[in-house]
Design a protein around this motif. Structure first.
Motif, PDB file in Angstrom:
ATOM      1  N   ASP A 153     -15.247  56.957  18.054  1.00  0.00           N
ATOM      2  CA  ASP A 153     -14.923  58.538  18.716  1.00  0.00           C
ATOM      3  C   ASP A 153     -14.517  58.068  20.110  1.00  0.00           C
ATOM      4  O   ASP A 153     -14.142  58.838  20.725  1.00  0.00           O
ATOM      5  CB  ASP A 153     -15.924  59.230  18.451  1.00  0.00           C
ATOM      6  CG  ASP A 153     -15.888  59.942  17.004  1.00  0.00           C
ATOM      7  OD1 ASP A 153     -15.020  59.800  16.391  1.00  0.00           O
ATOM      8  OD2 ASP A 153     -17.048  60.849  16.800  1.00  0.00           O
ATOM      9  N   ASN A 156     -11.215  57.302  19.931  1.00  0.00           N
ATOM     10  CA  ASN A 156     -10.491  58.220  19.491  1.00  0.00           C
ATOM     11  C   ASN A 156     -10.267  59.735  20.407  1.00  0.00           C
ATOM     12  O   ASN A 156      -9.384  60.306  20.445  1.00  0.00           O
ATOM     13  CB  ASN A 156     -10.717  58.594  18.164  1.00  0.00           C
ATOM     14  CG  ASN A 156     -10.750  57.717  16.999  1.00  0.00           C
ATOM     15  OD1 ASN A 156      -9.770  56.884  17.063  1.00  0.00           O
ATOM     16  ND2 ASN A 156     -11.371  57.538  15.861  1.00  0.00           N
ATOM     17  N   ILE A 157     -11.144  59.864  21.106  1.00  0.00           N
ATOM     18  CA  ILE A 157     -11.193  60.914  22.112  1.00  0.00           C
ATOM     19  C   ILE A 157     -10.079  60.795  23.113  1.00  0.00           C
ATOM     20  O   ILE A 157      -9.366  61.929  23.487  1.00  0.00           O
ATOM     21  CB  ILE A 157     -12.297  61.034  22.873  1.00  0.00           C
ATOM     22  CG1 ILE A 157     -12.699  62.647  23.386  1.00  0.00           C
ATOM     23  CG2 ILE A 157     -12.705  60.001  24.051  1.00  0.00           C
ATOM     24  CD1 ILE A 157     -14.060  62.788  23.864  1.00  0.00           C
ATOM     25  N   ASN A 160      -7.059  62.235  21.316  1.00  0.00           N
ATOM     26  CA  ASN A 160      -7.060  63.719  21.364  1.00  0.00           C
ATOM     27  C   ASN A 160      -6.800  64.198  22.711  1.00  0.00           C
ATOM     28  O   ASN A 160      -6.127  65.179  22.623  1.00  0.00           O
ATOM     29  CB  ASN A 160      -8.482  64.114  21.182  1.00  0.00           C
ATOM     30  CG  ASN A 160      -8.832  64.002  19.686  1.00  0.00           C
ATOM     31  OD1 ASN A 160      -8.304  63.384  18.635  1.00  0.00           O
ATOM     32  ND2 ASN A 160      -9.942  64.864  18.974  1.00  0.00           N
TER      33      ASN A 160
END
Ligand SMILES: Cc1cc2nc3c(=O)[nH]c(=O)nc-3n(C[C@H](O)[C@H](O)[C@H](O)COP(=O)(O)OP(=O)(O)OC[C@H]3O[C@@H](n4cnc5c(N)ncnc54)[C@H](O)[C@@H]3O)c2cc1C
Ligand SMILES: *[C@@H]1O[C@H](CO)[C@@H](O)[C@H](O)[C@H]1NC(C)=O
Ligand SMILES: *[C@@H]1O[C@H](CO)[C@@H](O)[C@H](O)[C@H]1NC(C)=O
Length: 624
Positions: A153, A156-157, A160
């Protein structure tokens, strides 16, 4: 021929530059400032792609000095005045809170430091020491070289925030493979690299097969307490911490500690890669300037403050000489004349989480009001520069055995039951050492019976720290305030306490003659019967005694609609041209437990991005 057209364009850009003070034409395509994990690999890769690159480093080269070359001497390296930059930081806005830290440091005025809570009369308060290395290879030359990856994450953030899929955790993996020269796995793992420039190795774990070793008892108990099969503890300890398995971030396990060092114990860092690149000047156009402090990024004046025109970075201003920066303990008022160096293409700032935002601000990029306060002409108002400073909270459980625990370094990454989501939150390593933070002369030797479990909180939630200017003087050190635990601090403190409680129970499983362990902190005494000393006492302990040394996120990547974002997903500084920041300051959230390997990964990613952009432009020019 068409190719030339682009060169002509560059030359015309340079002609504009010549109107600016005192410099000839651009000598280099790219100028990279700082040779740590962020800048070193990038500069080498740009040169290896054929582009003339200047790498500027404030420090010297200690690559052959055994203090740096032998990984076992990392504590000596971090204390060494040859490379040390002392930042005296704050953990809190409230000075009373800071002065509870047992290793606050004071200047006695007679050339010595006082470390502690009861300074001599007249001593001047400095703060909490935060060491950095000004040297070829940056802090990867004095760190413990622990190599881990962020949680998925944490990558991955960025996808995003920016929509750039190249930041997905699965894609980022390939950069580890690209740089790694793995020296501990059997050959042939398709996800791993065996011929890169960064050696990775692990220490021995055989000791765990010896059931009469006291560390083996602790290991098994820790396995049981974190939901693992204790009968397999020795096997689990051999688990590769860099492995790629489904749900890794949700899996508590014991691990074999990977380091960016080779199997003979020699440190590996960007120093090796830069030097290997310099060794072949006929092939790779890399130039290295050591002992050179970059004081400002230069902009094409005709592009600054003109409505509708985007300011363009064209070079750097420098001072040459040793110990020019006031964080250097050898600094003694020396200064040097300033000169300029131009880049035909780009300037890339890789000064680390403290120096990159300082340099941007000195160059006119940062919060408008702060720059105005120091009469720095504004190039671009970017309120996020120097904000969002984050770091892993660290603390330790220290206990004295009745006899030494001789062998066995235990590494574990686990989830405390009170973690806010399913992910692991605590990285720990236990062994016969002490680690209680940083001060001149750290760490304390408590005796051969010392035993420590060091904790790293992997997902600190606050990131409310900042790096702000004290003056417009580039030799000055900025003010650094971490504002520990400001946001959701209670939650993070409770997670640290839960981690310590698990570790306490694990160490107290040790039999005689090591038992009983007499704990020094967070609780005191023999805790076998009494258990922990309570949530509040331990929270207060971690609040006052937490330390950190993985600063990140002060020039964060973010979406164009995010006011506090500093960089786009290709490391370009928002709102200007020809300028990027590539180092640990780029991470929008703290990357897992240890930032060194992740920063080297983004460094080679940045090189790939820049070369791809360049090739696309050259292709477009060729089609003109
Ligand atoms: C004591 C210690 C131990 C650590 N242990 C670990 C560990 O075991 N594992 C891990 O993953 N991480 C560890 N870290 C953190 C890790 O080393 C850093 O996060 C990492 O080096 C950051 O890389 P960087 O390129 O962003 O910055 P840096 O490594 O700080 O590199 C920045 C470079 O830029 C140069 N520079 C700065 N400003 C200028 C300027 N104006 N002009 C010219 N040059 C300039 C500096 O001299 C420096 O060489 C440790 C850090 C410390 C301090
Ligand atoms: C990214 O966005 C998706 C969709 O909104 C969400 O499910 C996911 O949790 C987000 N991931 C991170 C790391 O923020
Ligand atoms: C196992 O550990 C014990 C206790 O530390 C030690 O005395 C013994 O030599 C070890 N055995 C082997 C085979 O290493």
């Amino acid at each position: 021929m068409r190719y030339r057209l682009l060169s002509a364009l560059i030359i015309s850009a340079v002609a504009v530059v010549e109107a600016a003070p005192a410099t000839a034409t651009a000598e280099y395509d790219y100028i990279v400032v700082g040779s740590g994990p962020g800048g070193g690999p990038l500069a080498a890769d740009l040169a290896r792609a054929g582009y003339s690159t200047l790498l500027i480093e404030a420090g010297g080269d200690e690559g052959d000095n055994p203090t740096y070359a032998e990984i076992a001497w990392f504590n000596e390296a971090a204390n060494d005045e040859a490379t040390r930059w002392d930042f005296w930081v704050k953990h809190y806005d409230d000075p009373e809170e800071d002065r509870k830290f047992k290793h606050t440091t004071w200047d006695t005025g007679d050339g010595t430091f006082y470390v502690g809570l009861d300074p001599p009369e007249g001593a001047k308060y400095l703060g909490i020491q935060y060491p950095r290395a000004a040297v070829l290879g940056g802090c990867a030359m004095h760190n413990a070289a622990v190599c881990t990856l962020p949680a998925d994450d944490d990558w991955n953030i960025i996808v995003n925030k920016t929509g750039d899929a190249s930041w997905s955790a699965s894609n980022m993996r390939k950069y580890l493979k690209k740089i790694e020269r793995n020296q501990y796995l059997p050959p042939g793992d398709p996800n791993r690299g065996y011929d890169g420039w960064l050696a990775t190795s692990v220490g021995p774990t055989d000791w765990a097969r010896n059931s009469s070793n006291p560390a083996t008892t602790i290991l098994k108990k820790l396995a049981a307490l974190t939901g693992q099969d204790e009968t397999r503890a020795a096997d689990l300890l051999g688990t590769d911490i860099l492995t790629e398995i489904p749900n890794l971030d949700e899996t508590s396990s014991l691990y074999n500690l990977a380091q960016h060092a080779d199997s003979t114990g020699k440190r590996n860092s960007p120093n090796n890669y830069v030097r290997a690149t310099l060794a072949d000047p006929a092939k790779y156009p890399l130039t290295l300037k050591l002992h050179t402090l970059v004081t400002r990024v230069l902009f094409d004046e005709s592009t600054v403050g003109v409505p509708g025109v985007t300011p363009r970075a064209i070079g750097v201003e420098i001072m040459q000489g040793q110990s020019l920066y006031k964080a250097d303990p050898k600094h003694n008022g020396q200064t040097a004349p300033k000169s300029q160096i131009l880049a035909a293409r780009e300037v890339i700032i890789s000064g680390g989480a403290f120096n990159s935002p300082q340099l941007l601000k000195l160059s006119g990029i940062g919060p408008r009001d702060e720059l105005a306060k120091f009469n720095i002409p504004l190039v671009k108002h970017l309120p996020g520069v120097g904000e969002n400073l984050g770091d892993n909270y660290e603390g330790s459980l220290l206990a004295m055995g009745q006899t030494p625990v001789n062998s066995g370094l235990i590494t574990a990454v686990f989830r405390t039951p009170n973690a806010p989501d399913a992910r692991r939150n605590i990285f720990t390593w236990c062994g016969a050492f002490s680690f209680e933070g940083f001060w001149p002369g750290f760490p304390t030797w408590h005796g051969a019976e010392q035993y420590t479990c060091a904790l790293v909180h992997m997902q600190p939630k606050s990131q409310a720290g900042s790096v702000t200017l004290r003056s417009a003087d580039p030799q000055d050190v900025p003010e650094i305030n971490f504002r520990f635990f400001k946001n959701q601090g209670d939650q993070d403190l409770e997670e640290l306490v839960a981690g310590a409680n698990i570790l306490r129970e694990a160490i107290n499983s040790v039999p005689e003659p090591v038992a009983p362990f007499v704990e020094r902190h967070p609780c005191e005494g023999d805790r076998r019967e009494s258990g922990d000393c309570g949530e509040e006492v331990q929270k207060e302990y971690f609040k006052s005694q937490a330390y950190s040394h993985h600063a990140t996120s002060t020039c964060a990547i973010g979406g164009e609609d995010e006011e506090m974002a500093v960089l786009d997903s290709k490391f370009r500084v928002h709102g200007v041209r020809g300028l990027r920041v590539v180092d640990a300051s780029a991470f929008p959230v703290v990357p897992g437990a240890f930032p060194s390997c992740p920063t080297m990964m983004i460094s080679v990613k940045a090189a790939e991005d820049i070369v791809a952009e360049r090739k696309a432009e050259e292709g477009a020019a060729a089609r003109m």
